[in-house]
Motif scaffolding. Structure first.
Motif, PDB file in Angstrom:
ATOM      1  N   LYS A 127       1.143  -1.247   0.116  1.00 48.40           N
ATOM      2  CA  LYS A 127      -0.138  -0.313  -0.297  1.00 48.40           C
ATOM      3  C   LYS A 127       1.302   0.998  -0.461  1.00 48.40           C
ATOM      4  CE  LYS A 127      -4.228   1.714   2.592  1.00 48.40           C
ATOM      5  NZ  LYS A 127      -4.212   2.869   1.834  1.00 48.40           N
ATOM      6  N   GLY A 128       0.372   2.177  -0.591  1.00 50.13           N
ATOM      7  CA  GLY A 128       1.077   3.413  -1.041  1.00 50.13           C
ATOM      8  C   GLY A 128       2.288   3.376  -1.581  1.00 50.13           C
ATOM      9  N   ILE A 129       2.656   2.309  -2.297  1.00 46.86           N
ATOM     10  CA  ILE A 129       3.803   2.927  -2.960  1.00 46.86           C
ATOM     11  C   ILE A 129       3.184   2.938  -4.488  1.00 46.86           C
ATOM     12  CG2 ILE A 129       4.987   1.489  -1.837  1.00 46.86           C
ATOM     13  CD1 ILE A 129       5.549  -1.069  -3.993  1.00 46.86           C
ATOM     14  N   CYS A 130       4.456   3.415  -4.854  1.00 43.97           N
ATOM     15  CA  CYS A 130       4.920   3.389  -7.385  1.00 43.97           C
ATOM     16  C   CYS A 130       5.411   2.457  -7.146  1.00 43.97           C
ATOM     17  CB  CYS A 130       5.474   4.501  -7.584  1.00 43.97           C
ATOM     18  SG  CYS A 130       5.023   4.961  -9.129  1.00 43.97           S
ATOM     19  N   PHE A 131       4.943   1.160  -7.788  1.00 46.47           N
ATOM     20  CA  PHE A 131       4.952  -0.187  -8.874  1.00 46.47           C
ATOM     21  C   PHE A 131       5.189  -0.110 -10.117  1.00 46.47           C
ATOM     22  CE2 PHE A 131       5.428  -4.371 -10.378  1.00 46.47           C
ATOM     23  CZ  PHE A 131       5.994  -5.147  -9.186  1.00 46.47           C
ATOM     24  N   GLY A 132       6.505  -0.439 -10.700  1.00 46.07           N
ATOM     25  CA  GLY A 132       6.529   0.272 -12.347  1.00 46.07           C
ATOM     26  C   GLY A 132       6.602  -0.935 -12.791  1.00 46.07           C
ATOM     27  N   LEU A 133       6.340  -1.711 -13.199  1.00 42.12           N
ATOM     28  CA  LEU A 133       6.290  -2.890 -14.573  1.00 42.12           C
ATOM     29  C   LEU A 133       7.310  -1.961 -15.704  1.00 42.12           C
ATOM     30  CD1 LEU A 133       5.696  -5.923 -14.287  1.00 42.12           C
ATOM     31  CD2 LEU A 133       3.210  -5.092 -15.425  1.00 42.12           C
ATOM     32  N   LEU A 134       8.661  -2.362 -15.890  1.00 44.43           N
ATOM     33  CA  LEU A 134       8.556  -2.490 -17.022  1.00 44.43           C
ATOM     34  C   LEU A 134       9.168  -3.456 -17.807  1.00 44.43           C
ATOM     35  CD1 LEU A 134      10.266  -0.436 -14.692  1.00 44.43           C
ATOM     36  CD2 LEU A 134      11.731   0.077 -16.375  1.00 44.43           C
ATOM     37  N   GLY A 135       9.470  -3.248 -19.483  1.00 46.69           N
ATOM     38  CA  GLY A 135       9.936  -4.383 -20.056  1.00 46.69           C
ATOM     39  C   GLY A 135       9.794  -4.268 -21.664  1.00 46.69           C
ATOM     40  N   PRO A 136      10.523  -4.682 -22.525  1.00 48.46           N
ATOM     41  CA  PRO A 136      10.636  -4.826 -23.510  1.00 48.46           C
ATOM     42  C   PRO A 136       9.046  -4.261 -24.320  1.00 48.46           C
ATOM     43  CG  PRO A 136      11.718  -6.260 -23.209  1.00 48.46           C
ATOM     44  CD  PRO A 136      10.951  -5.643 -22.432  1.00 48.46           C
ATOM     45  N   ASN A 137       8.757  -4.378 -25.754  1.00 47.17           N
ATOM     46  CA  ASN A 137       8.222  -4.908 -26.492  1.00 47.17           C
ATOM     47  C   ASN A 137       7.597  -6.271 -26.074  1.00 47.17           C
ATOM     48  OD1 ASN A 137       9.439  -2.053 -28.229  1.00 47.17           O
ATOM     49  ND2 ASN A 137       7.152  -2.480 -27.366  1.00 47.17           N
ATOM     50  N   GLY A 138       5.753  -6.691 -26.673  1.00 48.12           N
ATOM     51  CA  GLY A 138       5.497  -8.015 -25.992  1.00 48.12           C
ATOM     52  C   GLY A 138       5.877  -9.060 -24.717  1.00 48.12           C
ATOM     53  N   ALA A 139       6.364  -8.205 -23.730  1.00 45.98           N
ATOM     54  CA  ALA A 139       6.895  -8.376 -22.614  1.00 45.98           C
ATOM     55  C   ALA A 139       6.001  -9.611 -22.240  1.00 45.98           C
ATOM     56  CB  ALA A 139       7.741  -8.108 -21.938  1.00 45.98           C
ATOM     57  N   GLY A 140       4.498  -8.403 -21.973  1.00 45.56           N
ATOM     58  CA  GLY A 140       3.280  -8.689 -21.093  1.00 45.56           C
ATOM     59  C   GLY A 140       2.891  -8.196 -20.315  1.00 45.56           C
ATOM     60  N   LYS A 141       3.110  -7.031 -20.808  1.00 46.72           N
ATOM     61  CA  LYS A 141       2.841  -5.676 -19.241  1.00 46.72           C
ATOM     62  C   LYS A 141       1.646  -5.761 -19.328  1.00 46.72           C
ATOM     63  CE  LYS A 141       5.734  -2.808 -20.992  1.00 46.72           C
ATOM     64  NZ  LYS A 141       5.864  -3.908 -22.155  1.00 46.72           N
ATOM     65  N   THR A 142       1.251  -5.388 -20.626  1.00 45.25           N
ATOM     66  CA  THR A 142      -0.493  -4.937 -21.065  1.00 45.25           C
ATOM     67  C   THR A 142      -1.168  -6.465 -20.595  1.00 45.25           C
ATOM     68  OG1 THR A 142       0.519  -3.222 -22.354  1.00 45.25           O
ATOM     69  CG2 THR A 142      -1.745  -3.667 -22.784  1.00 45.25           C
ATOM     70  N   THR A 143      -0.876  -7.143 -21.109  1.00 44.66           N
ATOM     71  CA  THR A 143      -1.860  -8.476 -20.820  1.00 44.66           C
ATOM     72  C   THR A 143      -2.144  -9.001 -19.164  1.00 44.66           C
ATOM     73  OG1 THR A 143      -1.007  -9.546 -22.612  1.00 44.66           O
ATOM     74  CG2 THR A 143      -2.241 -11.010 -21.187  1.00 44.66           C
ATOM     75  N   THR A 144      -0.978  -8.519 -18.089  1.00 50.15           N
ATOM     76  CA  THR A 144      -0.491  -8.763 -17.130  1.00 50.15           C
ATOM     77  C   THR A 144      -1.833  -7.796 -15.904  1.00 50.15           C
ATOM     78  OG1 THR A 144       2.062  -9.238 -16.919  1.00 50.15           O
ATOM     79  CG2 THR A 144       0.508  -8.775 -15.484  1.00 50.15           C
ATOM     80  N   ILE A 145      -1.090  -5.865 -16.541  1.00 43.57           N
ATOM     81  CA  ILE A 145      -1.689  -5.203 -15.993  1.00 43.57           C
ATOM     82  C   ILE A 145      -3.332  -5.337 -16.660  1.00 43.57           C
ATOM     83  CG2 ILE A 145      -2.610  -2.783 -16.349  1.00 43.57           C
ATOM     84  CD1 ILE A 145       0.186  -2.956 -14.775  1.00 43.57           C
ATOM     85  N   GLU A 146      -3.504  -5.267 -17.455  1.00 43.97           N
ATOM     86  CA  GLU A 146      -5.497  -5.678 -17.972  1.00 43.97           C
ATOM     87  C   GLU A 146      -5.965  -6.781 -17.238  1.00 43.97           C
ATOM     88  OE1 GLU A 146      -5.541  -6.280 -21.927  1.00 43.97           O
ATOM     89  OE2 GLU A 146      -5.522  -3.705 -21.974  1.00 43.97           O
ATOM     90  N   ILE A 147      -5.273  -7.836 -16.796  1.00 42.80           N
ATOM     91  CA  ILE A 147      -5.839  -9.291 -16.112  1.00 42.80           C
ATOM     92  C   ILE A 147      -6.028  -8.331 -14.207  1.00 42.80           C
ATOM     93  CG2 ILE A 147      -4.920 -10.608 -14.900  1.00 42.80           C
ATOM     94  CD1 ILE A 147      -3.626 -11.869 -16.950  1.00 42.80           C
ATOM     95  N   ILE A 148      -5.018  -7.383 -13.950  1.00 39.66           N
ATOM     96  CA  ILE A 148      -4.973  -7.124 -12.354  1.00 39.66           C
ATOM     97  C   ILE A 148      -6.306  -5.928 -11.985  1.00 39.66           C
ATOM     98  CG2 ILE A 148      -4.379  -5.603 -10.836  1.00 39.66           C
ATOM     99  CD1 ILE A 148      -1.439  -7.014 -11.976  1.00 39.66           C
TER     100      ILE A 148
END
Ligand SMILES: Nc1ncnc2c1ncn2[C@@H]1O[C@H](COP(=O)(O)OP(=O)(O)OP(=O)(O)O)[C@@H](O)[C@H]1O
Length: 298
Positions: free
Chosen positions: A33-54
């Motif tokens: 709680k209260g942090i800024c969490f960054g998800l980083l990765g190259p194109n196609g790493a799966g970031k958007t899919t992960t975020i959209e699931i969350i």
């Protein structure tokens, strides 16, 4: 992964297939709680899919998302703010009309005047979204993400394409949101943005988290070495410099070291001039390059 009292989100073994494509292989992490969490990765790493699931926009093939220790309930959508892309706006509405139309959708929205002030939209109230600059549009999208006074905010590449001034401006607003104790999950291609805004970072590649920690922890773990360079003639002309490990690269002499202080002491002890010295300390970009063999596009 143990569930701590402070965890707002627990992501456990997420997996998502799109037909034959494994977009997310096996992803687990927790967000305090209260942090800024960054998800980083190259194109196609799966970031958007992960975020959209969350965000509960798409379901996982398998795996669990816990919010405040429990599966997400119907009220989850009311408690989170998502910064969508501006393609979701009505072109014929002004900034103010856009904000008011979203304001009506929520049971406990924030005070709209305070939101306009916070996102620096006061002078733009009557302007249509089609006539906003990139930075102004991002501030409007941020205001929409904050309109329901969310506890958890998702920002997707918030400053991509902005000029340095607009980017700083946006970071100041995000810093301000952080100070209120809100939790932010951010995806970005910009290491500078991650270094500036994120308290913790997970680096994703090929559907997996390959490293996680604070920016400093990641740098300490994966890239301990700093690089000093001097004009090549400074060392090439000095026999005493043979005691120092260096390699020539074009017109520079390059020294890799895990202690800048010690190396500078060695140079000065040999009366080697430090004129033209430059120092490169490792950054998240170096960590990323080390881990993935690639640089991130900015
Ligand atoms: N709806 C979909 N149908 C088929 N494949 C998909 C779909 N969405 C994503 N993928 C694939 O899943 C993988 C992960 O994509 P994702 O968009 O999650 O990556 P990303 O890290 O967000 O990339 P970027 O930084 O380019 O946005 C990619 O190979 C992508 O082509």
């Amino acid at each position: 992964m143990p569930l701590t009292n402070q965890s707002l989100l627990e992501i456990q073994h997420l997996r998502r297939l799109f037909k034959d494509t494994v977009a997310v292989k096996d992803v687990s992490f927790s967000v305090a709680k209260g942090i800024c969490f960054g998800l980083l990765g190259p194109n196609g790493a799966g970031k958007t899919t992960t975020i959209e699931i969350i965000e509960d926009i798409i379901p996982p093939t398998s795996g669990t998302v816990l919010y405040k220790g429990k599966p997400r309930s119907a009220s989850f959508r009311e408690e989170v703010g998502i910064q969508f892309q501006h393609t979701s706006l009505f072109d014929f509405l002004s900034v103010e009309e856009t904000l008011l139309s979203f304001h009506k959708l929520f049971a406990r929205p924030v005070d709209i005047e305070a939101l306009i002030a916070r996102c620096e939209l006061g002078s733009l109230r009557k302007r249509r979204s089609t006539n906003l600059s990139g930075g102004q549009l991002q501030r409007l999208m941020l205001a929409l993400a904050l309109i329901n006074n969310p506890e958890l905010i998702f920002l997707d590449e918030p400053s991509t394409g902005l000029d340095p001034q607009s980017r700083r401006n946006l970071w100041n607003i995000v810093d301000n949101i952080k100070e209120e104790g809100k939790t932010i999950i951010l995806t970005t291609h910009s290491m500078e943005e991650a270094q500036h805004l994120c308290d913790e970072i997970a680096i994703m590649d090929q559907g997996m988290i390959i490293a996680e920690g604070t920016p400093n922890e990641l740098i300490r773990t994966y890239c301990r070495t700093s690089t000093l360079t001097l004009p090549v003639e400074t060392l090439a002309s000095r026999p005493i410099a043979a005691e120092i490990e260096w390699t020539p690269h074009e017109d520079r002499a390059v020294i890799h070291t895990d202690s800048i202080d010690r190396t500078i002491e060695q140079l000065t002890a040999r009366n080697i001039s430090l004129t033209g010295l430059s120092i490169h300390n490792p950054t998240l970009e170096d960590v990323f390059l080390h881990l993935t063999g690639r640089t991130l596009r900015d």
